[in-house]
Design an enzyme around this catalytic site. Structure first.
Site, PDB file in Angstrom:
ATOM      1  N   TYR A 221      65.866  24.981  92.886  1.00  0.00           N
ATOM      2  CA  TYR A 221      66.520  25.532  94.074  1.00  0.00           C
ATOM      3  C   TYR A 221      67.158  26.888  93.730  1.00  0.00           C
ATOM      4  CZ  TYR A 221      69.745  26.379  97.833  1.00  0.00           C
ATOM      5  OH  TYR A 221      70.436  26.987  98.858  1.00  0.00           O
ATOM      6  N   CYS A 273      78.443  29.211 107.274  1.00  0.00           N
ATOM      7  CA  CYS A 273      79.478  29.452 108.279  1.00  0.00           C
ATOM      8  C   CYS A 273      79.358  30.800 108.969  1.00  0.00           C
ATOM      9  CB  CYS A 273      80.857  29.322 107.651  1.00  0.00           C
ATOM     10  SG  CYS A 273      81.216  27.655 107.133  1.00  0.00           S
ATOM     11  N   LYS A 275      77.753  34.152 107.667  1.00  0.00           N
ATOM     12  CA  LYS A 275      77.592  35.486 107.090  1.00  0.00           C
ATOM     13  C   LYS A 275      76.307  36.158 107.593  1.00  0.00           C
ATOM     14  CE  LYS A 275      77.922  34.184 102.860  1.00  0.00           C
ATOM     15  NZ  LYS A 275      78.260  32.793 103.191  1.00  0.00           N
ATOM     16  N   ASP A 290      75.527  38.566 101.827  1.00  0.00           N
ATOM     17  CA  ASP A 290      76.020  37.513 100.928  1.00  0.00           C
ATOM     18  C   ASP A 290      77.043  37.962  99.888  1.00  0.00           C
ATOM     19  OD1 ASP A 290      75.940  34.749 100.392  1.00  0.00           O
ATOM     20  OD2 ASP A 290      74.614  35.052  98.691  1.00  0.00           O
ATOM     21  N   ALA A 386      66.671  24.456 104.407  1.00  0.00           N
ATOM     22  CA  ALA A 386      65.432  25.216 104.201  1.00  0.00           C
ATOM     23  C   ALA A 386      65.752  26.695 104.384  1.00  0.00           C
ATOM     24  CB  ALA A 386      64.378  24.771 105.207  1.00  0.00           C
TER      25      ALA A 386
HETATM   26  P1  GTP Z   1      74.851  30.917 103.342  1.00  0.00           P
HETATM   27  O1  GTP Z   1      73.601  31.719 103.417  1.00  0.00           O
HETATM   28  O2  GTP Z   1      74.649  29.493 102.928  1.00  0.00           O
HETATM   29  O3  GTP Z   1      75.921  31.549 102.510  1.00  0.00           O
HETATM   30  O4  GTP Z   1      75.417  30.766 104.875  1.00  0.00           O
HETATM   31  P2  GTP Z   1      75.824  31.892 105.922  1.00  0.00           P
HETATM   32  O5  GTP Z   1      77.308  32.124 105.810  1.00  0.00           O
HETATM   33  O6  GTP Z   1      74.957  33.083 105.832  1.00  0.00           O
HETATM   34  O7  GTP Z   1      75.597  31.128 107.308  1.00  0.00           O
HETATM   35  P3  GTP Z   1      74.594  31.492 108.511  1.00  0.00           P
HETATM   36  O8  GTP Z   1      74.945  32.786 109.142  1.00  0.00           O
HETATM   37  O9  GTP Z   1      73.211  31.326 108.036  1.00  0.00           O
HETATM   38  O10 GTP Z   1      74.984  30.354 109.577  1.00  0.00           O
HETATM   39  C1  GTP Z   1      74.854  29.001 109.269  1.00  0.00           C
HETATM   40  C2  GTP Z   1      74.905  28.128 110.490  1.00  0.00           C
HETATM   41  O11 GTP Z   1      76.008  28.456 111.332  1.00  0.00           O
HETATM   42  C3  GTP Z   1      73.639  28.247 111.333  1.00  0.00           C
HETATM   43  O12 GTP Z   1      73.131  26.950 111.522  1.00  0.00           O
HETATM   44  C4  GTP Z   1      74.112  28.843 112.635  1.00  0.00           C
HETATM   45  O13 GTP Z   1      73.441  28.310 113.729  1.00  0.00           O
HETATM   46  C5  GTP Z   1      75.589  28.469 112.678  1.00  0.00           C
HETATM   47  N1  GTP Z   1      76.346  29.475 113.421  1.00  0.00           N
HETATM   48  C6  GTP Z   1      76.394  30.800 113.166  1.00  0.00           C
HETATM   49  N2  GTP Z   1      77.175  31.428 114.073  1.00  0.00           N
HETATM   50  C7  GTP Z   1      77.641  30.489 114.910  1.00  0.00           C
HETATM   51  C8  GTP Z   1      78.487  30.523 116.072  1.00  0.00           C
HETATM   52  O14 GTP Z   1      78.953  31.576 116.506  1.00  0.00           O
HETATM   53  N3  GTP Z   1      78.758  29.337 116.658  1.00  0.00           N
HETATM   54  C9  GTP Z   1      78.250  28.156 116.201  1.00  0.00           C
HETATM   55  N4  GTP Z   1      78.593  27.035 116.841  1.00  0.00           N
HETATM   56  N5  GTP Z   1      77.424  28.084 115.145  1.00  0.00           N
HETATM   57  C10 GTP Z   1      77.118  29.236 114.497  1.00  0.00           C
HETATM   58 MN    MN Z   2      73.372  33.516 104.479  1.00  0.00          MN
END
Ligand code: GTP
Ligand code: MN
Length: 623
Positions: A221, A273, A275, A290, A386
């Site tokens: 992974y 969450c 990003k 990131d 995924a």
């Molecule tokens: P990593 O790549 O693991 O570090 O995560 P990340 O912080 O880049 O998270 P990403 O932006 O990929 O979002 C992860 C999840 O949060 C996804 O399943 C989105 O659908 C959900 N998400 C993002 N923005 C929102 C929002 O404004 N509201 C809700 N309810 N869900 C959200």
């Molecule tokens: Mn991300």
């Protein structure tokens, strides 16, 4: 070199040997020779920045079936083992000498014991395989941000991912001469069966902070194996602490303001969450999603993206919510899909907006609708974690200054996590210290498995960087406070919350609302909106948001929407202060006194508001 290291003469083809020799660096030569000797690969292949090296790695990944070609040119799929679908915190540990302590929140193992164990696991682990040696640069090359890195791996998938995600560093390595200051990574997927690591009980990710080496065994992974990603963040945090800059788990983006102005902001959100979703907001420009390095230069804060690609969560990438990424994933060009479902060369994933196929191949092997795991739980067609791996250069919304060796001037920092009931959707901190302490150092996130209505388990996650901290938490906070003091105008700090719910457990905001918060943040940074003073920070006014919702989303934003979203929830905010103070009091040795003082001040403001207006206070009552 050859005389000193006969092993390299034996194992390297002439071209590879030549490439190593051209890097006149004895520490590098010793490193490669030691692990070639220990891991006993059949041969060693040394890559440079040339298209030939990249092509070789791509071919190897396909030839060895670590990736399979999909229908569209440039698209491949890679599968990780069933039990190897995410970052594994349990087996990720710092090797620490007995005299260094990082506190109870940070996982570590005695240096000698851990080193012995990992070298034992690495002994002979590459027998029958080729060892790849690759060079990259974290941050723009030939800049103050540059951190040279060397990766050893026996996985062409890992090497291929790194070529997509990082800036090439072989030429840059030449320029550092015999310097001993670079990051090193040793990875082996271990024994493979059906192309996945079998010895899951021997999965280890050990980090040697003194030597700046990360070891990773029996895992594939990318979050556990791509040395330059989160593993290098751990090394960088320590280096940053020594050199008085910040290495952060942050997106970096440009937000467009009035008159073509572009304002750069970064944002720290724990994994899954927001990003990537924030950095990819329509109408704005991405620099990174990131990891960012922040440095002080002539009294201002400059930031640069450490990476050159995205390893993004694929769930919910669909034409409506993420049109730019969606388009990249359905057009020819280099993409590695991981742990999706494939049906006759077409990848499918959760929330892609398409009908779920009846059967295909996924992380559990052959998959069919209704398939269950050993415990009788349904196996989804694509894993929740995924991912896709693409180069940022594929994106039409890439910011023009993404590779600027000077970085970009940073004017704002966002902190946000999954928070169902406490923070308002967006608020500005009173100042750097208030933001660092009550927002960044108080960041929490609820576990993502939480279903609607049920409260998730809240986890403390300082600056969203807790998993990667390689220095004591208190030291990290002090560094932040000191960093702000060096800046003429520190970036404005904002607390954001995309995940606020009402009493019935329903989200109070839509996915697109963050586009409005960004526009408001941009204006607030330039002092172009008036704010309301709440105990927890400065809030937007209804009129400004109404105008922005209209402009950005063509939506009516009613007073009722505003009141329900921006009501100050006094009991929840007090409970949070209580929780976080307790963590610092009980679990973080040497917490700065300022932290407790600032928490006390916030508590007093909240109590005063409660005396005046009760537990739940409408923002319309604030001035
Ligand atoms: P990593 O790549 O693991 O570090 O995560 P990340 O912080 O880049 O998270 P990403 O932006 O990929 O979002 C992860 C999840 O949060 C996804 O399943 C989105 O659908 C959900 N998400 C993002 N923005 C929102 C929002 O404004 N509201 C809700 N309810 N869900 C959200
Ligand atoms: Mn991300």
């Amino acid at each position: 070199m050859s005389e000193k290291h006969p092993i390299l003469k034996d194992k390297c083809d002439p071209e590879s040997r030549q490439r190593l020799l051209a890097l006149n660096n004895s520490k590098l030569h010793d490193f490669v020779a030691h692990y070639a000797d220990l891991c006993r690969p059949d041969s060693v292949y040394v890559c440079d920045d040339s298209p030939g090296s990249v092509a070789y790695i791509r071919d190897q990944a396909l030839k060895l079936k670590e990736e399979q070609a999909l229908a569209l040119p440039g698209h491949t799929v890679h599968f990780d083992g069933y039990f190897d679908q995410g970052r594994d915190k349990e087996v990720t540990k710092y090797l620490l000498p007995p005299d260094i302590q990082l506190g109870p929140r940070i996982n570590s193992i005695d240096e000698e014991k851990g080193f012995k164990e990992i070298e034992g696991l690495l002994a002979g682990i590459m027998a029958g395989k080729q060892m790849y040696v690759l060079f990259f640069c974290l941050g723009p090359t030939f800049s103050e941000f540059s951190a040279p890195c060397v990766q050893i791996t026996d996985s062409a998938y890992v090497a291929h991912s790194e070529y997509i995600l990082y800036r090439p560093g072989y030429e840059y390595f030449k320029s550092i001469g015999d310097s001993r200051d670079f990051f090193r990574y040793v990875h082996s997927a271990g024994e493979l069966k059906d192309n996945v690591s079998v010895n899951v009980d021997q999965k280890r990710i050990y980090i040697d902070l003194k030597e700046n080496i990360v070891f990773s065994t029996n895992t594939q992974y990318a979050g556990n194996t791509v040395g330059l990603k989160k593993l290098s963040l751990r090394l960088a945090i320590r280096k940053a602490s020594r050199e008085a800059w910040l290495a952060e788990h942050m997106l970096l983006m440009g937000v467009k303001g009035p008159g073509g102005r572009v304002t750069y902001v970064s944002g720290a959100f724990p994994s899954a969450c927001g990003k990537t979703s924030t950095a990819m907001c329509a109408g704005e420009s991405i620099i990174g999603d990131d990891i960012a390095y922040l440095r002080e230069k002539d009294g201002s804060c400059r930031a640069a993206n450490v990476e050159a690609g995205i390893f993004g969560i694929i769930q919910d990438v669909n034409p409506k919510d993420d049109p730019v990424i969606w388009n990249t994933l359905i057009t020819p060009g280099e993409v590695i899909f991981s742990n999706v479902l494939t049906v006759k060369g077409t990848p499918y994933w959760l929330g892609d907006g398409r009908q779920v196929p009846e059967e295909g191949v996924n992380f559990s092997g052959k998959w069919y609708r209704g398939k269950k795991d050993k415990n009788g739980n349904p196996i989804p067609h694509s894993h929740k974690n995924a991912r896709y791996t693409i180069s940022l250069s594929r994106l039409g919304n890439l910011d023009s200054r993404a590779d600027d060796p000077e970085g970009v001037p940073l004017s704002g920092i966002l902190f946000g996590g999954r928070d169902s009931d406490t923070w308002v959707p967006v608020q500005q901190a009173f100042d750097w210290e208030h933001g660092v302490l009550t927002m960044g150092s108080s960041l929490e996130s609820e576990t993502t498995a939480a279903t609607i209505g049920q409260e998730g388990v809240r986890n403390f996650n300082i600056m969203s960087n807790l998993d990667f901290l390689s220095i004591p938490i208190a030291q990290y906070i002090r560094n932040y406070l000191a960093f702000g003091r060096c800046l003429r105008t520190p970036p404005a700090i904002f607390g954001v919350n995309y995940f606020l719910r009402n009493r019935d457990g329903k989200f109070l905001n839509g996915m697109e609302d963050k586009r409005v918060w960004l526009k408001w943040i941009e204006l607030a940074i330039h002092g172009e909106v008036k704010t309301l003073s709440a105990p927890t920070g400065l809030l937007p006014r209804h009129g400004d948001l109404q105008r922005l919702f209209q402009d950005v989303l063509n939506k009516d934003y009613t007073r009722d929407d505003y009141v329900s979203q921006f009501t100050i929830r006094v009991p929840e905010n007090l409970a949070k202060l209580e929780r976080i103070s307790h963590i610092y009091y009980a679990q973080v040795p040497n917490s700065p006194q300022r932290l407790f003082d600032v928490f006390e001040e916030q508590k007093a403001r909240l109590q005063a508001l409660r005396r005046q207006h009760g537990d739940y206070v409408s923002p319309l009552l604030l001035a």
